[in-house]
Design an enzyme around this catalytic site. Structure first.
Site: not given
Ligand code: ATP
Ligand code: RIB
Length: 294
Positions: A39, A138, A239, A269
């Site tokens: 992260k 993390e 991230d 992303a």
């Molecule tokens: P991850 O753990 O998968 O890295 P997260 O749970 O920390 O993500 P999310 O809320 O899922 O965070 O996503 C972060 C941001 O990414 C959201 O606020 C949105 O702007 C964008 N995002 C995530 N998923 C989508 C999607 N399916 N379509 C468009 N934008 C998305």
């Molecule tokens: O947020 C995504 C990250 O979570 C991955 O790159 C993995 O390394 C875990 O730390």
């Protein structure tokens, strides 16, 4: 304005599977890749690709994986002067990604678990008034708290992405200006927004996946919707959001404009594979905003 990112580095070993295996289940897929993640590292790269000046403090092991991380950080223009080396393995994340781009992750923390307050003290000169400190969870929480306290004393702006969520000392909230949980993390933190604001946090920014992001402060509340895209791999979406948001603030955008840029960057992303590999540049983000509407 500079950004100091303090956090983890992991080598992500990803298996592409038809569905995420449950306990005791084996699922056979066909794709596999080894990429750079963690992260902290993902957020540092996301900031740097947006054009911010970034120093990254992390802990790497004594193995060949560490060399790949170092080489990549340097290529991204990240200041690596204060990266600690530990006599253990570099962090590794074992990741499953299913057909819908959903993921599940298990981390062997390795060197990340050894990043200590003394490593933070070694970088004392990086804590400069007016700069931004970007933190996640993390690495050991005592190190997170130590860095946040130091940043507050030096009048830095502290952004805390409370991921992966864990029990954290309450004092951390009073050293945090902006907190950026996802929905599950917000619930797990178990603290009401009013209490956060009372303790000194100014903005609660909750990421809502495909629904975008919600900002709440003591005076306002609004949602910035996500762009409609077809996700390929959401690993690192949060991230990317955090890195692009911090970079936009550092480059002088106001909070709303920074959220809008971060939502666009994160939409890009999720349409690409990998974590760091998927982080867009400022130019890509601006073109995306020009060519797409929410
Ligand atoms: P991850 O753990 O998968 O890295 P997260 O749970 O920390 O993500 P999310 O809320 O899922 O965070 O996503 C972060 C941001 O990414 C959201 O606020 C949105 O702007 C964008 N995002 C995530 N998923 C989508 C999607 N399916 N379509 C468009 N934008 C998305
Ligand atoms: O947020 C995504 C990250 O979570 C991955 O790159 C993995 O390394 C875990 O730390």
């Amino acid at each position: 304005m500079n950004i100091l990112v303090i956090g983890s580095s992991n080598t992500d070993m990803t298996a592409l599977v038809p569905s995420i295996p449950g306990p005791g289940e084996t699922v056979v897929g066909s794709g596999y890749r080894v990429t750079l993640g963690g992260k902290g590292a993902n957020q540092a790269v996301a900031c740097a690709r947006q054009g911010a000046r970034v120093t990254f403090i992390t802990a790497l092991g004594n193995d060949s994986l560490a060399q790949d991380h170092l080489a990549s950080f340097k290529k991204e223009g990240i200041d690596t002067s204060f990266i600690a080396r530990k006599p253990v393995h570099t962090g590794v994340a074992l990741i499953f990604v299913d057909q819908n781009g959903e993921n599940s992750i298990g981390v062997a923390a390795g060197a990340n678990d050894m990043l200590s307050p003394s490593d933070i003290d070694a970088a004392d000169g990086c804590f400069r008034e007016g700069d931004i400190l970007l933190l996640q969870l993390e690495i050991p929480s005592e190190t997170v708290l130590y860095a946040a306290r130091k940043a507050k004393e030096r009048k830095m702006k502290v952004i805390l992405n409370p991921a992966p969520v864990r029990n954290i000392p309450r004092e951390l909230f009073s050293c945090t200006d902006i907190i950026t949980p996802n929905r599950h993390e917000l619930a797990a933190l178990g603290i009401a927004p009013e209490k956060l604001f009372e303790m000194g946090t100014e903005y609660l920014i909750t990421t809502l996946g495909a629904e975008g992001v919600k900002l709440v402060s003591s005076g306002e509340s609004y949602i910035v919707p996500a762009y409609k895209v077809r996700p390929v791999d959401t690993v690192g979406a949060g991230d990317c959001f955090n890195g692009a948001f911090a970079a936009s603030l550092a480059m002088g955008y106001d909070i709303r404009a920074s959220l809008e840029r971060a939502v666009a960057a994160a939409a890009i992303a999720v349409t690409k594979e990998g974590a760091q590999a998927a982080m867009p540049t400022a130019r890509e983000t601006e073109l995306f905003i020009q060519n797409n509407s929410i």
